[in-house]
Design a protein around this motif. Structure first.
Motif, PDB file in Angstrom:
ATOM      1  N   GLN A 211       4.730   0.950   0.193  1.00  0.00           N
ATOM      2  CA  GLN A 211       4.295   1.864   1.239  1.00  0.00           C
ATOM      3  C   GLN A 211       4.169   1.060   2.521  1.00  0.00           C
ATOM      4  O   GLN A 211       3.526   0.008   2.540  1.00  0.00           O
TER       5      GLN A 211
ATOM      6  N   SER B  16      -3.794   7.220   0.174  1.00  0.00           N
ATOM      7  CA  SER B  16      -3.502   6.316  -0.941  1.00  0.00           C
ATOM      8  C   SER B  16      -4.744   5.552  -1.379  1.00  0.00           C
ATOM      9  O   SER B  16      -4.980   5.379  -2.572  1.00  0.00           O
TER      10      SER B  16
ATOM     11  N   LYS C  73      -4.552   4.978  -5.340  1.00  0.00           N
ATOM     12  CA  LYS C  73      -3.147   4.791  -5.690  1.00  0.00           C
ATOM     13  C   LYS C  73      -2.548   3.554  -5.034  1.00  0.00           C
ATOM     14  O   LYS C  73      -1.331   3.381  -5.018  1.00  0.00           O
TER      15      LYS C  73
END
Length: 237
Positions: A27, A159, A164
């Motif tokens: 990410q 996130s 996550k």
């Protein structure tokens, strides 16, 4: 394993390609936006150029046609860009300012001409002070600036809140400082307890040591390959 990459956009995308090939989920959260100041660099009476970042190497390539001057690169990534851009006399330090100062003192002479430090607006370490003490004359040419965001992205906040995110990577002190400020602004301190952070050096880690991470890892040497090895080791435990 999901990894947050905090480098500026172009470097983040290159790193994501490497990590994706290794099976990581990546990410991107660029915490620096590089703005180049494209202006000529005078090399009259210059003994050597000193480049302390990959961004500085890219900026230098656009600011002079001179390729035969000695260039001291802070580390391998910076040297690789200089080589790609056609510079022919590259000397590579060990990845930090301390080793760069040592390299300059051992290979250059204070009487052979001035040194030019190619840098951004913000710098870490006192390169000029250390070299001046050793008798060198140094000029600093600022060829880029790195701007920081005012907030974390919604995707990054989600996130962390959804637990996550597994790992955050930091390559620079300023990026770590920016992250720390934005995390506190967003009230995410408690969401870091299950996250591991991997930093390029102890100096880079310092701004984020205030948080209660699951673990803080430091690369064995201050370069991307060592940081990636730390990440692979973490994954394979």
């Amino acid at each position: 394993m999901r990894v947050l990459i905090t480098r500026h956009a172009s470097a983040a995308m290159k790193l994501a390609t490497i990590l994706d090939a290794e099976g990581f989920q990546t990410q991107l959260e660029p915490l620096l936006d590089i703005k180049f100041n494209r202006r000529p660099v005078s090399v009259e009476n210059v003994q050597a150029l000193i480049v302390t970042s990959a961004n500085g190497a890219a900026a230098l390539a656009h600011s002079t046609d001179e390729r035969s001057l000695t260039v001291l690169a802070v580390g391998g990534a910076t040297a690789s860009i200089l080589e790609t851009e056609g510079f022919s006399k590259i000397q590579t330090a060990g990845g930090d300012v301390k080793s760069l100062i040592k390299l300059a003192a051992e290979t250059l002479s204070p009487d052979a001409g001035i040194l030019v430090h190619i840098s951004g607006e913000h710098i870490a370490g006192d390169l000029a002070g250390a070299l001046t003490v050793k008798g060198f004359s140094l000029r600093r040419d600022v060829l880029y600036r790195a701007e920081t965001p005012s907030v974390l992205s919604g995707a990054a906040i989600k996130s962390f809140c959804d637990h996550k995110m597994d790992v955050v990577l930091f390559f620079s002190h300023r990026t770590a400082v920016t992250f720390a400020n934005l995390v506190m602004q967003a009230g995410l301190e408690r969401e870091l307890a299950l996250v591991t952070v991997i930093c390029l050096s102890e100096a880079v880690a310092l701004p984020v040591r205030k948080f209660s991470w699951q673990k803080i890892e430091i690369a064995e040497t201050p370069d991307q390959q060592a940081l990636l090895q730390a990440l692979l080791t973490l994954r394979d435990k």
